[in-house]
Design a protein around this motif. Structure first.
Motif, PDB file in Angstrom:
ATOM      1  N   ASN A  60      53.998  36.116 -38.160  1.00 44.28           N
ATOM      2  CA  ASN A  60      54.949  35.279 -39.569  1.00 44.28           C
ATOM      3  C   ASN A  60      56.200  35.632 -39.950  1.00 44.28           C
ATOM      4  O   ASN A  60      56.634  34.923 -40.681  1.00 44.28           O
ATOM      5  N   HIS A  61      56.408  37.002 -39.195  1.00 43.21           N
ATOM      6  CA  HIS A  61      57.625  37.088 -39.322  1.00 43.21           C
ATOM      7  C   HIS A  61      58.386  36.126 -38.408  1.00 43.21           C
ATOM      8  O   HIS A  61      59.687  35.739 -38.016  1.00 43.21           O
ATOM      9  N   LEU A  62      58.031  35.716 -36.818  1.00 47.34           N
ATOM     10  CA  LEU A  62      58.464  34.652 -35.807  1.00 47.34           C
ATOM     11  C   LEU A  62      58.460  33.418 -36.411  1.00 47.34           C
ATOM     12  O   LEU A  62      59.456  32.586 -35.972  1.00 47.34           O
ATOM     13  N   ARG A  63      57.585  33.077 -37.102  1.00 46.88           N
ATOM     14  CA  ARG A  63      57.709  31.863 -37.477  1.00 46.88           C
ATOM     15  C   ARG A  63      58.885  31.685 -39.023  1.00 46.88           C
ATOM     16  O   ARG A  63      59.589  30.464 -39.424  1.00 46.88           O
ATOM     17  N   SER A  64      59.444  32.984 -39.639  1.00 41.27           N
ATOM     18  CA  SER A  64      60.236  32.627 -40.498  1.00 41.27           C
ATOM     19  C   SER A  64      61.849  32.717 -39.567  1.00 41.27           C
ATOM     20  O   SER A  64      61.876  32.673 -38.337  1.00 41.27           O
ATOM     21  N   ALA A  65      62.599  33.106 -40.671  1.00 43.74           N
ATOM     22  CA  ALA A  65      64.398  32.168 -39.552  1.00 43.74           C
ATOM     23  C   ALA A  65      65.385  33.632 -39.580  1.00 43.74           C
ATOM     24  O   ALA A  65      66.092  32.760 -38.361  1.00 43.74           O
ATOM     25  N   ASP A  66      64.179  34.403 -39.216  1.00 44.69           N
ATOM     26  CA  ASP A  66      64.716  34.957 -37.740  1.00 44.69           C
ATOM     27  C   ASP A  66      64.130  35.002 -36.909  1.00 44.69           C
ATOM     28  O   ASP A  66      65.074  35.630 -35.570  1.00 44.69           O
ATOM     29  N   PHE A  67      63.363  34.337 -36.343  1.00 40.18           N
ATOM     30  CA  PHE A  67      63.078  33.128 -35.188  1.00 40.18           C
ATOM     31  C   PHE A  67      63.252  31.848 -35.080  1.00 40.18           C
ATOM     32  O   PHE A  67      64.268  31.280 -34.581  1.00 40.18           O
ATOM     33  N   PHE A  68      61.859  31.631 -35.434  1.00 35.32           N
ATOM     34  CA  PHE A  68      61.948  29.759 -35.047  1.00 35.32           C
ATOM     35  C   PHE A  68      61.716  29.000 -36.221  1.00 35.32           C
ATOM     36  O   PHE A  68      62.217  27.544 -35.715  1.00 35.32           O
ATOM     37  N   GLU A  69      62.462  29.645 -37.463  1.00 40.54           N
ATOM     38  CA  GLU A  69      62.064  28.939 -38.380  1.00 40.54           C
ATOM     39  C   GLU A  69      61.560  27.542 -38.488  1.00 40.54           C
ATOM     40  O   GLU A  69      62.035  26.410 -38.712  1.00 40.54           O
ATOM     41  N   VAL A  70      60.274  27.540 -39.172  1.00 40.96           N
ATOM     42  CA  VAL A  70      58.971  26.592 -38.467  1.00 40.96           C
ATOM     43  C   VAL A  70      59.255  25.191 -39.450  1.00 40.96           C
ATOM     44  O   VAL A  70      59.172  23.857 -39.635  1.00 40.96           O
ATOM     45  N   ASP A 127      69.434  31.798 -25.319  1.00 38.18           N
ATOM     46  CA  ASP A 127      70.183  30.290 -25.162  1.00 38.18           C
ATOM     47  C   ASP A 127      69.996  28.970 -26.215  1.00 38.18           C
ATOM     48  O   ASP A 127      70.267  28.447 -26.732  1.00 38.18           O
ATOM     49  N   PHE A 128      68.610  29.853 -27.195  1.00 38.73           N
ATOM     50  CA  PHE A 128      68.421  28.996 -28.285  1.00 38.73           C
ATOM     51  C   PHE A 128      68.212  29.984 -29.315  1.00 38.73           C
ATOM     52  O   PHE A 128      67.373  29.066 -30.573  1.00 38.73           O
ATOM     53  N   ALA A 129      68.973  30.653 -29.631  1.00 36.21           N
ATOM     54  CA  ALA A 129      69.328  31.790 -30.880  1.00 36.21           C
ATOM     55  C   ALA A 129      67.616  31.652 -31.572  1.00 36.21           C
ATOM     56  O   ALA A 129      68.086  31.826 -32.855  1.00 36.21           O
ATOM     57  N   LEU A 130      67.208  32.677 -31.078  1.00 36.29           N
ATOM     58  CA  LEU A 130      65.775  33.063 -31.261  1.00 36.29           C
ATOM     59  C   LEU A 130      66.030  34.652 -31.535  1.00 36.29           C
ATOM     60  O   LEU A 130      66.326  35.660 -30.281  1.00 36.29           O
ATOM     61  N   GLY A 131      65.841  34.970 -33.353  1.00 34.67           N
ATOM     62  CA  GLY A 131      66.418  36.515 -32.727  1.00 34.67           C
ATOM     63  C   GLY A 131      67.419  37.032 -32.416  1.00 34.67           C
ATOM     64  O   GLY A 131      67.124  38.031 -31.927  1.00 34.67           O
ATOM     65  N   ASN A 132      68.029  36.665 -33.045  1.00 30.67           N
ATOM     66  CA  ASN A 132      69.508  37.125 -32.676  1.00 30.67           C
ATOM     67  C   ASN A 132      69.607  38.203 -33.202  1.00 30.67           C
ATOM     68  O   ASN A 132      71.059  39.321 -32.556  1.00 30.67           O
ATOM     69  N   LYS A 133      69.272  38.709 -34.404  1.00 34.06           N
ATOM     70  CA  LYS A 133      69.418  40.677 -34.807  1.00 34.06           C
ATOM     71  C   LYS A 133      68.452  41.709 -34.582  1.00 34.06           C
ATOM     72  O   LYS A 133      69.216  42.247 -34.332  1.00 34.06           O
ATOM     73  N   PHE A 134      67.952  40.685 -33.116  1.00 34.88           N
ATOM     74  CA  PHE A 134      67.189  41.309 -31.704  1.00 34.88           C
ATOM     75  C   PHE A 134      67.888  41.980 -31.078  1.00 34.88           C
ATOM     76  O   PHE A 134      67.127  40.903 -29.838  1.00 34.88           O
TER      77      PHE A 134
END
Length: 189
Positions: free
Chosen positions: A85-95, A163-170
């Motif tokens: 669920n976290h990976l689906r959120s705006a922190d990562f994939f923003e599904v 390169d894909f702006a995935l999980g920039n906070k981490f």
């Protein structure tokens, strides 16, 4: 004269494409997986449950193959629901905003017997970047259960999540910037 030459070139190109065989991934025997390093000490793996891959090729060794992939970002699965669920959120994939991951090959270069460098455009999290992966053509057999030709491929490589702006906070080493891709598949005509 130039118009006639262009016309014949277009006809030849369309004829070659029409002669290409279309191969589709067999969902039951294909997997699109990834691995990332957590805290610099442990590898965490996951996969996407829903994806389709199409291969168009006219040569039996697939040396002229064109690969296309479409995956549902929301189908990410790491076996931990809270993490998924976290990976689906705006922190990562923003599904909700970017529901699809796509890849379309742009080139295929020999790299040894039945091995290739597969280049293409990967779109992930709304960003499109060129990537190159290692492709191993594992052969073609007649599948005894359905009597259809079945081909196998393995794709491996590494992309950078930055390169894909995935999980920039981490930042690394919390999560490695490098994400290893490992896809295996069986394809039928």
């Amino acid at each position: 004269m130039k118009k006639i030459s262009a016309f014949f070139a277009a006809v030849l190109l369309l004829s070659a494409f029409a002669m290409a065989d279309v191969w589709k991934s067999d969902k039951a025997h294909s997997q699109l997986g990834f691995t990332i390093t957590h805290l610099g000490i442990a590898d965490i793996s996951g996969h996407f449950k829903n994806f389709e891959v199409t291969v168009n090729a006219s040569k039996p060794d697939f040396s002229d193959a064109v690969f296309e992939l479409s995956a549902d970002a929301a189908s990410i699965d790491t076996d931990i629901e809270m993490r998924d669920n976290h990976l689906r959120s705006a922190d990562f994939f923003e599904v909700e905003k970017f529901p699809k991951i796509t890849f379309k090959s742009t080139g295929l270069k020999p790299a040894g017997k039945d091995r290739y460098k597969l280049s293409g455009d990967l779109t992930l999290h709304g960003v499109t970047k060129p990537v190159t992966m290692d492709l191993w053509y594992r052969g073609t057999i007649e599948n005894q259960s359905n009597k259809k030709p079945t081909s196998g491929f393995q794709l491996t490589g590494t992309i950078k999540r930055s390169d894909f702006a995935l999980g920039n906070k981490f930042a690394p080493p919390m999560l490695s910037d490098e994400v290893r891709i490992n896809a295996n598949g069986e394809f039928t005509k």
